[in-house]
Design a protein around this motif. Structure first.
Motif, short mmCIF file in Angstrom:
data_model
loop_
_atom_site.label_atom_id
_atom_site.label_comp_id
_atom_site.label_asym_id
_atom_site.label_seq_id
_atom_site.Cartn_x
_atom_site.Cartn_y
_atom_site.Cartn_z
N LEU A 137 0.81 -1.29 0.01
CA LEU A 137 -0.02 0.00 -0.06
C LEU A 137 0.97 1.45 0.04
CD1 LEU A 137 -2.90 -1.21 2.42
CD2 LEU A 137 -2.96 -0.91 0.06
N ALA A 138 1.95 1.34 0.52
CA ALA A 138 2.86 2.27 0.56
C ALA A 138 3.73 2.78 -0.68
CB ALA A 138 3.80 2.44 1.88
N TYR A 139 4.21 1.47 -1.10
CA TYR A 139 4.97 1.92 -2.28
C TYR A 139 4.53 1.28 -3.76
CZ TYR A 139 8.40 1.74 1.59
OH TYR A 139 8.90 1.84 2.88
N VAL A 140 3.74 0.16 -3.85
CA VAL A 140 3.30 -0.61 -5.04
C VAL A 140 2.16 0.48 -5.60
CG1 VAL A 140 2.29 -2.49 -6.30
CG2 VAL A 140 4.25 -2.69 -4.45
N VAL A 141 1.16 0.64 -4.70
CA VAL A 141 -0.04 1.22 -5.36
C VAL A 141 0.43 2.83 -5.82
CG1 VAL A 141 -2.23 2.24 -4.64
CG2 VAL A 141 -1.82 0.01 -3.81
N PRO A 142 0.79 3.55 -5.05
CA PRO A 142 1.21 4.80 -5.76
C PRO A 142 2.00 4.77 -6.93
CG PRO A 142 1.57 4.95 -3.41
CD PRO A 142 1.52 3.49 -3.57
N THR A 143 3.03 3.77 -6.96
CA THR A 143 3.57 3.70 -8.15
C THR A 143 3.03 3.18 -9.36
OG1 THR A 143 5.78 2.82 -7.13
CG2 THR A 143 5.85 2.25 -9.28
N VAL A 144 2.20 2.02 -9.02
CA VAL A 144 0.99 1.85 -10.20
C VAL A 144 0.26 3.23 -10.62
CG1 VAL A 144 -1.10 0.48 -10.73
CG2 VAL A 144 1.07 -0.44 -9.52
N VAL A 145 -0.18 3.73 -9.75
CA VAL A 145 -0.85 5.27 -10.13
C VAL A 145 -0.29 6.23 -10.88
CG1 VAL A 145 -2.38 7.22 -9.26
CG2 VAL A 145 -2.62 4.77 -8.32
N VAL A 146 1.20 6.28 -10.44
CA VAL A 146 1.86 7.13 -11.31
C VAL A 146 2.25 6.73 -12.64
CG1 VAL A 146 4.34 6.53 -10.78
CG2 VAL A 146 3.71 9.05 -11.05
N VAL A 147 2.18 5.38 -12.73
CA VAL A 147 2.63 4.79 -14.29
C VAL A 147 1.27 4.82 -15.02
CG1 VAL A 147 2.80 2.58 -15.41
CG2 VAL A 147 4.36 3.17 -13.43
N LEU A 148 0.10 4.83 -14.46
CA LEU A 148 -0.97 5.10 -14.93
C LEU A 148 -1.33 6.50 -15.54
CD1 LEU A 148 -4.13 4.11 -15.79
CD2 LEU A 148 -4.77 5.29 -13.63
N TRP A 149 -0.86 7.45 -14.73
CA TRP A 149 -0.98 8.82 -15.08
C TRP A 149 0.17 9.24 -16.28
CZ3 TRP A 149 -5.06 11.33 -14.40
CH2 TRP A 149 -5.81 11.10 -13.24
N LEU A 150 1.43 8.80 -16.00
CA LEU A 150 2.58 8.71 -17.10
C LEU A 150 2.06 8.19 -18.34
CD1 LEU A 150 5.38 8.25 -15.07
CD2 LEU A 150 4.72 10.22 -15.88
N THR A 151 1.29 7.04 -18.50
CA THR A 151 0.94 6.48 -19.81
C THR A 151 -0.05 7.38 -20.27
OG1 THR A 151 1.49 4.11 -18.53
CG2 THR A 151 0.06 4.40 -20.61
N LEU A 152 -1.26 7.75 -19.51
CA LEU A 152 -2.05 8.84 -20.03
C LEU A 152 -1.40 9.95 -20.75
CD1 LEU A 152 -5.06 8.34 -17.55
CD2 LEU A 152 -4.88 7.94 -19.82
N LEU A 153 -0.22 10.40 -19.88
CA LEU A 153 0.17 11.89 -20.65
C LEU A 153 0.82 11.75 -21.77
CD1 LEU A 153 0.82 14.79 -19.65
CD2 LEU A 153 2.83 13.79 -18.58
N PHE A 154 1.54 10.47 -21.86
CA PHE A 154 2.49 10.29 -23.05
C PHE A 154 1.56 9.79 -24.17
CE2 PHE A 154 5.93 10.55 -19.80
CZ PHE A 154 6.35 11.60 -20.36
N THR A 155 0.47 9.16 -24.02
CA THR A 155 -0.39 8.43 -25.04
C THR A 155 -1.53 9.59 -25.50
OG1 THR A 155 -1.55 7.32 -23.36
CG2 THR A 155 0.25 6.26 -24.55
N LEU A 156 -1.64 10.69 -24.90
CA LEU A 156 -2.64 11.55 -25.04
C LEU A 156 -2.52 12.25 -26.40
CD1 LEU A 156 -5.27 12.64 -23.74
CD2 LEU A 156 -3.74 14.70 -22.82
N SER A 157 -3.59 12.10 -27.29
CA SER A 157 -3.26 12.83 -28.70
C SER A 157 -4.59 13.61 -28.93
CB SER A 157 -3.20 11.82 -29.60
OG SER A 157 -4.19 10.79 -29.68
#
Length: 135
Positions: A115-135
């Protein structure tokens, strides 16, 4: 239990551990709900016939910053809980027995670490994926 620790002091230590655990979970819930709301807003803005990409990108960058703050806060809270747990193990025989019994289980990774390390990491990966695939 050591001689210098009375029952009242043990109870006080236990209450402190419980308080910190509650804070950990309350903050986790707050951040997950807040992140979900931002995700919903981004989704609604993207579904418009003419989505405003600069606004969506700004929201995503703000969400990434929020996620890093969340990760830091959760990691710090986990560290505090680890310190209190270590102290409890030294001072409370009953607690030590329970923890040793739990260690015999088949679960190599604790909930707090996930809950302290994995969940925030997964969420930031999701946001980064959205940011870089946004067209």
């Amino acid at each position: 239990m050591s001689d210098e620790y009375s029952s009242k002091q043990s109870y006080s230590l236990f209450e402190h551990v419980l308080h910190e655990d509650t804070m950990f979970n309350d903050r986790l819930n707050f951040f997950l709900i807040f992140e979900s709301v931002i995700m919903g807003i981004v989704g609604v803005l993207y579904q418009k016939s003419t989505p405003s990409l600069p606004i969506i990108r700004t929201l995503i960058v703000l969400a990434i910053i929020l996620t890093f703050i969340w990760g830091y806060v959760q990691a710090r809270q986990k560290w505090m809980l680890d310190c209190l747990t270590a102290r409890s193990l030294k001072e409370m025989d009953d607690y030590r027995a329970i923890v040793e019994e739990r260690k015999r289980g088949k679960w190599p990774i604790g909930n707090l670490a996930l809950l302290a390390y994995v969940v925030p990491t997964v969420v930031v990966v999701l946001w980064l994926t959205l940011l870089f695939t946004l067209s």
